[in-house]
Design an enzyme around this catalytic site. Sequence first.
Site, PDB file in Angstrom:
ATOM      1  N   GLN A 142       0.847  -1.190   0.000  1.00  0.00           N
ATOM      2  CA  GLN A 142       0.000   0.000   0.000  1.00  0.00           C
ATOM      3  C   GLN A 142       0.883   1.240   0.000  1.00  0.00           C
ATOM      4  O   GLN A 142       1.516   1.567   1.006  1.00  0.00           O
ATOM      5  CB  GLN A 142      -0.899  -0.026   1.242  1.00  0.00           C
ATOM      6  CG  GLN A 142      -1.813   1.152   1.417  1.00  0.00           C
ATOM      7  CD  GLN A 142      -2.635   1.028   2.691  1.00  0.00           C
ATOM      8  OE1 GLN A 142      -3.125  -0.045   3.034  1.00  0.00           O
ATOM      9  NE2 GLN A 142      -2.779   2.117   3.411  1.00  0.00           N
ATOM     10  N   SER A 145       1.135   6.437   2.587  1.00  0.00           N
ATOM     11  CA  SER A 145       1.771   7.426   3.460  1.00  0.00           C
ATOM     12  C   SER A 145       3.009   8.039   2.822  1.00  0.00           C
ATOM     13  O   SER A 145       3.744   7.380   2.079  1.00  0.00           O
ATOM     14  CB  SER A 145       2.157   6.779   4.797  1.00  0.00           C
ATOM     15  OG  SER A 145       1.018   6.385   5.516  1.00  0.00           O
ATOM     16  N   SER A 177       4.708  -1.338   4.376  1.00  0.00           N
ATOM     17  CA  SER A 177       4.930  -2.731   4.788  1.00  0.00           C
ATOM     18  C   SER A 177       5.049  -3.634   3.564  1.00  0.00           C
ATOM     19  O   SER A 177       4.377  -3.422   2.553  1.00  0.00           O
ATOM     20  CB  SER A 177       3.774  -3.207   5.669  1.00  0.00           C
ATOM     21  OG  SER A 177       3.634  -2.401   6.811  1.00  0.00           O
ATOM     22  N   GLU A 260      -8.900  -1.707   5.973  1.00  0.00           N
ATOM     23  CA  GLU A 260      -7.765  -1.686   6.891  1.00  0.00           C
ATOM     24  C   GLU A 260      -8.244  -1.645   8.334  1.00  0.00           C
ATOM     25  O   GLU A 260      -7.708  -2.346   9.195  1.00  0.00           O
ATOM     26  CB  GLU A 260      -6.883  -0.483   6.592  1.00  0.00           C
ATOM     27  CG  GLU A 260      -5.617  -0.416   7.431  1.00  0.00           C
ATOM     28  CD  GLU A 260      -4.730   0.732   7.021  1.00  0.00           C
ATOM     29  OE1 GLU A 260      -3.504   0.536   6.915  1.00  0.00           O
ATOM     30  OE2 GLU A 260      -5.254   1.841   6.807  1.00  0.00           O
ATOM     31  N   GLU A 387      -5.509   9.414  17.408  1.00  0.00           N
ATOM     32  CA  GLU A 387      -6.171  10.713  17.361  1.00  0.00           C
ATOM     33  C   GLU A 387      -7.159  10.785  16.191  1.00  0.00           C
ATOM     34  O   GLU A 387      -8.285  11.281  16.336  1.00  0.00           O
ATOM     35  CB  GLU A 387      -5.127  11.824  17.234  1.00  0.00           C
ATOM     36  CG  GLU A 387      -4.242  11.995  18.463  1.00  0.00           C
ATOM     37  CD  GLU A 387      -3.130  10.959  18.544  1.00  0.00           C
ATOM     38  OE1 GLU A 387      -2.461  10.906  19.583  1.00  0.00           O
ATOM     39  OE2 GLU A 387      -2.935  10.203  17.571  1.00  0.00           O
TER      40      GLU A 387
END
Length: 406
Positions: A142, A145, A177, A260, A387
Amino acid sequence: MADDMQDFAAETRAFLDAHAAKAPDRTAPVWGEGDDSMAYFSSLPPEAEREQVQRARDWQRVRHENGFGWITGPTEYGGRGLTPVHDLVYDAVESEYDVADTGVLSVIGLGLIGPTILAHAQPSIKERWLPAMYRGDAVACQLFSEPGAGSDLASVATKAVREGDSWVLNGQKVWTSVAQHSQIGLALTCTNPDAPKHRGITAFLVPMDAPGVEVRPLRQMTGGADFNEVFLTDVRIPDDHRIGEVDGGWTVALTTLMNERATVGSEGVGPVAAALSPDHLSALMRATWTWDDRALRARLAELLTDALATEYLNSRALRGLRAGGTPGPERSVSKLMYGQNLTRAAHFVSDVLGPRIIADTGQWGTYAWSELLLATPALRILGGTEEIMKNILAERVLGLPKEVRS
């Protein structure tokens, strides 16, 4: 339905009896016996890790050849066309057998990328990659990020510029990952920087062996290198590898992210989960002469209560699936609790062990916990930071006012 499940369970057991041995009892570890590893992330050397990945791919191929590689998948792409409940039944039965761990395939590729390709990819891509993934021939990662866009994925800076029937990608991804083992990666890119936030994003399926793709492992505190940074330099991608509409990548991303949340929140197997059982933690306290500490016993009770509540939450979600429902907010709550429970458990054990968690005395079941303790920062970030998850639950589930931003 009950008869169908019984027949499917019997078919599953017959397959596993023919291809695997029964596993030792993992639910009640005996203090002082067996492997005391508490690793959440791999700390294997590269050669051993590659062998582990190959075993996973080999076992996935055996599953696929016998009709268990993609139980819920459409038959035209090699699936069985059965329900998520059949999938759960298979997992429950397989947990009784000693088979290769296929997490390197299933957590990211089959759990997140596969469903996204099925929902949004062009027919040629579905036909090419879905059978390969669920047969174990292709590992997927994936590419979301970035150094400046972690939880805020709408701010991705990797650019994709159209050139005829192709796109040219330039940028950097991070915390990826299994990128070092992958054949394909699902990338979010910016295709219209002038568009409002959450628009102007397009998703692409990137062949990881394409010219200009560079994977660099990131060494973790635990010693392993599960995560990577990926550099994309003038990577040319044909338009048929575009996933979803141009500038419509946020819809694609949401499909991946919802899967996810469900994948991370429902984890609960393996050596770490077994070690967090009441019997194991009680034995640890007795072995370290801390059982008489009332404050520690109270913390243990709170920890086990929260773990049990999370287990009941997952059971409730499972009953909803069996009744024909769809995953709801329980999955987001479960994901949040999963990271918090493991983090609290690691901190609790560190207080029980004291210096034995940082100095290897050779005593069984003590220093090994340092692997979990060092992994806890990642547990509160992966799959969406705590958060972000709390904001999602507050605003979208509880209906609270949105956070005021300056």
